[in-house]
Motif scaffolding. Sequence first.
Motif, PDB file in Angstrom:
ATOM      1  N   ARG A   1       0.818  -1.214   0.000  1.00 36.12           N
ATOM      2  CA  ARG A   1       0.000   0.000   0.000  1.00 36.12           C
ATOM      3  C   ARG A   1       0.851   1.262   0.000  1.00 36.12           C
ATOM      4  O   ARG A   1       0.485   2.269  -0.581  1.00 36.12           O
TER       5      ARG A   1
ATOM      6  N   TRP B   1      -5.823  -1.909  -6.670  1.00 37.63           N
ATOM      7  CA  TRP B   1      -6.123  -0.512  -7.042  1.00 37.63           C
ATOM      8  C   TRP B   1      -6.622  -0.444  -8.480  1.00 37.63           C
ATOM      9  O   TRP B   1      -6.436   0.555  -9.176  1.00 37.63           O
TER      10      TRP B   1
ATOM     11  N   TRP C   1       1.826   2.136  -3.493  1.00 38.39           N
ATOM     12  CA  TRP C   1       0.687   2.718  -4.204  1.00 38.39           C
ATOM     13  C   TRP C   1       0.527   4.197  -3.845  1.00 38.39           C
ATOM     14  O   TRP C   1       0.333   5.044  -4.720  1.00 38.39           O
TER      15      TRP C   1
END
Length: 514
Positions: free
Chosen positions: A114, A183, A117
């Motif tokens: 994460r 995502w 991202w």
Amino acid sequence: MTVSAPTFDLVVAANRLPVDRVVDDEGTSTWRRSPGGLVTAMEPVMQGREAAWVGWAGETSENGQDLEPFTVDGIFLRPVGLSPKELEEYYEGFSNDTLWPIYHDVIVQATFHRDWWNTYRMVNQRFAEAIAEVAAPGGTVWIHDYQLQLCPAMLRAIRPDVRIGWFNHIPFPPVELFAQLPWRRALVEGLLGADFLGFQRTADAGNFLRVCRRLLGMATKADTVTFTPPGDDTTARRTVRASAIPISVDFRGIDALSRTPEVLARAAEIRASLGDPKVLMLGVDRLDYTKGIRHRLKAYEELLQDKMIAPPEVTLMQVATPSRERVDAYRQLREEIEGTVGRINGEYSAIGSPAVYYLYHSYPRNEMAAMFLAADVMLVTPLRDGMNLVAKEYVTCRHDLGGALVLSEFAGAWHELHQAFICNPHDIEGVKQTILRAINTPVDERQRRMKALRKRVATHDVQRWASRYLEALASAPFRPHRPTRASDMERRGAERANRANQRRSDNASEEVGD
Ligand code: ADQ
């Protein structure tokens, strides 16, 4: 008083600026144009226009602050700064360890983080702001590649007046693989900020449209997708076109280079220094697991084992360009390849005639051209590749109609280069047979194939790619109007009739006279 930055009708944005910093002996640093293919492609469309390029300059700074803009060879360059952590998370991490494997058939497992991202999002936002700063009102922006997939929508949010295009240099994955990305929705919505999305193959554009339809429930029709942008009212629908415009090489430039006396002499010198083998095979790749180098070496090793070929009559030169050396999968691949090359050489080389010449270097363009000219069989065996420019460069250099191209059906280039010797790199037995076929096919048949391959690349060069792309972007979501044969004949007929009318009325006025 703040001085506002100059603005440009055409803005190209890519992860990297097309320049490298060079420092001379006195410590003076200057910027030199990097020899990459994208610069060559963009040159003809950027020349004679007010054009800027937005990208990372290739060196990190502690806080990721931007360098001042500068101009090289008439192109205004607007650097986007990256800190070491951003480089690690946005580029090495999310771009090359998450997206790259997913977009290349998961040849190695993708890593999901994460944090990566979040940094990818932040850096895309920074690119969007830099582009917004230099794009002229109503200008055209052409964004490149998988590192900048959120940029189109981020840019549209700041600058709805500009025309936005995006081109994917790598494959676009089938929906089942794309679906793995946590995502996925944000990535698609990011891309749909563009007016036109360009892909290497029709299959890639098809994969993208299927993702929109199946995963996000959007309406697709032919090569377009219609949707309501998030946060907008339902009447604000937009239509985006997604279509294939395959990239190519600078045929005229490379062809001319490969005809120079220096390159011809160097090609002969390379062959001589390898002991003038009867058959020189060549592989040239970035050291990447997508390129099928292991499969190629396996097929070669088995041919040696089976005594179908032997050095010094037949030998292999493998050029590997250093790449992404800080990503684990790439470090492992390098160890594996170098281990395999060592094993093959230990087993099959004799003094003065190695079975594999392995070169882990980057080379200037003329040296590459000489290698291509020297090679009797070019091995291009990727497991998955957006296009593969090496295949097109090889045939461009073979003005002598010599050589033979062995090409994987998983390279985008295969869709254009049907006269190559085609193989499935997963089928080692098949690769071995294809290599033997490429070696043993009679010269006139090989020349016939090479002629056809060259014709294809000559008529579909990189300049055509760039202008086709910009035409498609200008008319999106509609297809650009190109005169068909029928409408062309109609136009010529109308012109003839006009000229005849003109002559008649000229004669008439002469007759009336005064
Ligand atoms: P790449 O994966 O980098 O590109 P490729 O298309 O083969 O792959 O381009 C490599 C380029 O680097 C070629 O121009 C080649 O001549 C050059 N090169 C390779 N080894 C070199 C060396 N040792 N020294 C100097 N130059 C070297 C990505 C996609 C591809 C797509 C291109 C363009 O992965 O599928 O074709 O973008 O869209």
